[in-house]
Motif scaffolding. Sequence first.
Motif: not given
Length: 421
Positions: A195-214
């Motif tokens: 969560n720390t990495i994918v929410n960095q402002p520079q790259i947040k839009d590139i990763f987009g939302p994550t679909e977590f499987c249950e």
Amino acid sequence: MSSIGTLWTIPQQYSGKRIRAVAAYAGLSVDLPEKYTHFEDNKKPEFLAKFPHGKIPALETKDGFKLFETPAIARYVAALAPNSTLLGSSLEDSALVDQWVSFSDSEIGSHTYLVVQLIRGVLTPYAKPLHTAFVERQVRSLKTLEQHLATRTFLVGERITLADITLASVLQLAFSFTIDAPLRAQLPNVLRHYNTIVNQPQIKDIFGPTEFCEKQAQYTPPAKEKKEAKPAAAPAPKAEKKPKKEEEDEDDDLVPKEEPKAKNPLDFLPKSTFNLEDWKRAYSNKETRGAGGALEWLYQNYDAEGFSAWRVDFKYNEELTQTFMSSNQIGGFFNRLEASRKYLFGSMGVLGETNNSIISGALIARGQDIKPVVEVAPDWESYEYKKLDLSNPEDKAFFEGALAWDLEIGGKKWVDGKNFK
């Protein structure tokens, strides 16, 4: 932000996201082709003239330099911004970055890819042992990461490196297919790092939302195609009946026969006088101890010939941290035993306190061998199993303590538990 060239990729491709994220974090950018259709454009002569193997992602810089293979492109892009420290700030750090990049790709990314290919029937005809082996290898690697990140914010040093972005890119795919809710509960440090990495402002839009499987993705056998009804034909003339001996000589092997479904070996055991479903109802509706309680009912009805009692202990208690996470781990283990529900009852718990706990408990299983009952769970070998003799006072005390949730081992008291019913 200056563009270094064109990157052929698919927007949702995880390896392509890695390269774009590295470029963005380094203050650079890559252009995507205006139009790209996979399996078409990468087979055209003009593409193959630049990249003979036809693989994507593929990079062509503005000065004509061409490169394919994700790790190579990502490292090259990271090196174009030397002040970003994406490759580490020392020779040793650089080597560690390479180590964790390789580990992320080979131990997390590759096993996710293999599971996805296997359950989709692309890699080979589906084989449960292969699926289990891939998942077990990945889980072992995730636990190594969990331990490493327990005392660190990032994989190497005090700043984000190529290793962190690489790990995030492979985890995004794994979270969608193999790292389900019970497993995520065991990986708080890995999840925090992701969560720390994918929410960095520079790259947040590139990763987009994550679909977590249950729940982990599972193989679904293809549905059998229905045969189309053929138009009624004129009745054929009756064939002359052959003598019986001649009929017996015909080669029946030429006619394909549908194989009967394999039965669980437990189904072939002699019928028992003990009804497991009745026991589960008694356990649910009665007090466990005392006159008229569930244990009294059990001892009056238990059939030691048809069923057996087992002590179960987690092998890796030194890895346990938060007690609620350990309880979630038991829940995950029980979820993966679903295929054995009609043969099994369980009562397991967490004993102790945070960073000083164990997982233990008891099972009642059909038959005298525990392996056919528990091996349906991929992580069954993470536990030790000891057959209990309920005529032995020590075994009986352990068994009753596990069922009554007041078990105590080595000064560690029962703090939470789960039942498999």
